[in-house]
Design an enzyme around this catalytic site. Structure first.
Site, PDB file in Angstrom:
ATOM      1  N   ARG A  60       0.817  -1.214   0.000  1.00 34.81           N
ATOM      2  CA  ARG A  60       0.000   0.000   0.000  1.00 34.81           C
ATOM      3  C   ARG A  60       0.850   1.263   0.000  1.00 34.81           C
ATOM      4  O   ARG A  60       0.450   2.312  -0.499  1.00 34.81           O
ATOM      5  CB  ARG A  60      -0.899  -0.021   1.248  1.00 34.81           C
ATOM      6  N   TYR A 113     -14.695  21.525  -9.840  1.00 35.40           N
ATOM      7  CA  TYR A 113     -15.290  20.215 -10.130  1.00 35.40           C
ATOM      8  C   TYR A 113     -16.305  19.889  -9.029  1.00 35.40           C
ATOM      9  O   TYR A 113     -15.981  19.943  -7.843  1.00 35.40           O
ATOM     10  CB  TYR A 113     -14.149  19.194 -10.166  1.00 35.40           C
ATOM     11  N   ASP A 185      -6.322  22.204  -9.317  1.00 34.42           N
ATOM     12  CA  ASP A 185      -6.723  21.045 -10.100  1.00 34.42           C
ATOM     13  C   ASP A 185      -6.372  21.392 -11.541  1.00 34.42           C
ATOM     14  O   ASP A 185      -7.039  22.218 -12.165  1.00 34.42           O
ATOM     15  CB  ASP A 185      -8.226  20.816  -9.916  1.00 34.42           C
TER      16      ASP A 185
END
Ligand code: PLP
Length: 394
Positions: A60, A113, A185
């Site tokens: 992970r 977004y 972003d």
């Protein structure tokens, strides 16, 4: 090391796209890096296990496969380091959770977004982080909204759906003065068309799902930061437990190799279709920052070096039946969310339904187009037939 050229001996972006994140001669000469599938990583001795004295500790937390993509994305962005997670939204939430805490205030563009907004309202709010939405065109005027506890300003340029161009240098200037971080972003321009770190951004988020992957078959996201912010991002990434799967990372790395040529074509075809739509009698307004007639063109020209294939248009008012006749007749434009793949797409949108700092005053229906890699002539024919159906519907 997977990356052959960490000292920047190659710097042209097309070369970086091809060469970053792989090292064939450490891999028996195979061109592409191997895909490491793994959770457990074995340690050779008890001493090394207890001291955690090893490059990789657990699946992970990172593998040679995730390292390869992270190094390539870092080189392209010009940041210090990156983390790859399981979606673009996951990248946004990992970035925000890593840098804000209860009692903080953040400023988020009203054109962000929509799921970013939902996360701020639905999740950050629960933990005592307050969000104020600001007009994306606010520029240096954002100073009036900064409070003593404003930790971070979140930007997205151009805005989702409505394509507002934010004055990033003006916002960065205010943030510097008040000690706030600026996150962006930058999924639309990708690092190829907007140099986020060169413009003073501290945290660059990318929905790799779009142009990095480029084939509508993988969800992935990345966060790239400056050296100063890296320890906090790394810690946040470890604590949250978001990781991308190795096959998805591999496909993102493969997508990266052709992203430059794909984007060149998306840009060229996108501008051509946008100009063609601008001349159509059915169209009221084209929102594509590379068009000289479009809002935000001056900022695009000043700060960006290209445009992707995503833009919006506002049609002159028509009935829903007319609009649906247009949409339902299109054969090359699929209807569905996401974008950045090789195929053309269209979706209607209604920003007035959920924005809070700005008002959407246009009366006609708004459509967002993604221009894929099909022939522009075929796309025009498809749209033309759609407009005929629109006119014929009752
Ligand atoms: C699609 C998108 C995201 C989210 O990416 P996913 O991989 O779908 O979670 C984030 N930001 C922008 C601008 C997007 O278009």
């Amino acid at each position: 090391m997977v990356n052959k050229n960490p000292n920047g001996e190659f710097s042209e972006v097309d070369t970086l796209l091809v060469s970053s994140g792989r090292d064939p001669h450490s891999n028996f000469g195979f061109v592409n890096p191997p895909v490491y599938h793994g959770s457990t990583v074995l340690f050779p001795t008890a001493e090394k296990l207890i001291a955690r004295d090893q490059t990789y500790l657990y699946g992970r937390r990172g593998t040679p496969t995730s390292d390869a993509l992270e190094q390539a994305l870092t080189r392209l962005h010009g940041g210090f380091a990156s983390k790859v997670v399981s979606s673009g939204l996951g990248a946004i939430t990992t970035a925000l959770l890593s840098f804000v805490e209860g009692g903080d205030h953040i400023l988020v563009s009203d054109s962000v977004y929509r799921p970013t907004r939902m996360f701020c309202n639905g999740m950050l709010g629960k933990f005592g982080v307050e969000t104020t939405y600001y007009d994306p065109l606010i520029g240096a005027g954002i100073e009036a909204l900064v409070r003593p506890n404003t930790k971070l300003i979140f930007t997205e340029c151009p805005g989702s759906q409505t394509m507002e161009m934010q004055d990033i240098p003006a916002i960065v200037g205010v943030a510097r003065k008040h000690g706030c971080l600026v996150a962006m972003d930058n999924t639309w321009p990708t690092p190829l068309f907007f140099d986020a770190f060169g413009h003073g951004i501290d945290i660059a988020v990318q929905a790799g799902t779009k142009y990095v992957v480029g084939h509508s078959d993988v969800m992935i996201g990345s966060v790239t930061v400056t050296e100063e912010l890296w320890p906090k991002l790394h810690e946040g990434f470890d604590l949250i437990g978001q990781c991308a799967g190795p096959d998805d990372i591999y496909l993102a790395l493969r997508g990266l190799r052709t992203m430059g040529v794909r984007l060149e074509r998306h840009m060229k075809s996108g501008i051509e279709i946008a100009q063609w739509l601008d001349d159509r009698p059915e169209v009221d307004l084209v929102l594509h920052p590379a068009l000289p007639s479009a809002p935000g063109h001056d900022i695009w020209k000043r700060d960006f070096t290209g445009a992707s294939g995503l833009f919006s248009v506002v049609l002159k008012p028509v009935s829903q039946a007319n609009l649906y006749a247009f949409l339902n007749s299109l054969e090359l434009f699929g209807m569905g969310y996401s974008w950045g793949g090789y195929e053309s797409l269209v979706v209607p949108f209604k920003p007035g339904a959920y924005r809070s700092a700005t008002t959407w005053t246009h009366e006609g229906p708004a459509l967002r187009f993604h221009i894929g890699l099909e022939s522009v002539e075929d796309l025009k024919r498809d749209l033309e037939a759609g407009f005929e159906q629109m006119a014929a519907a009752r």
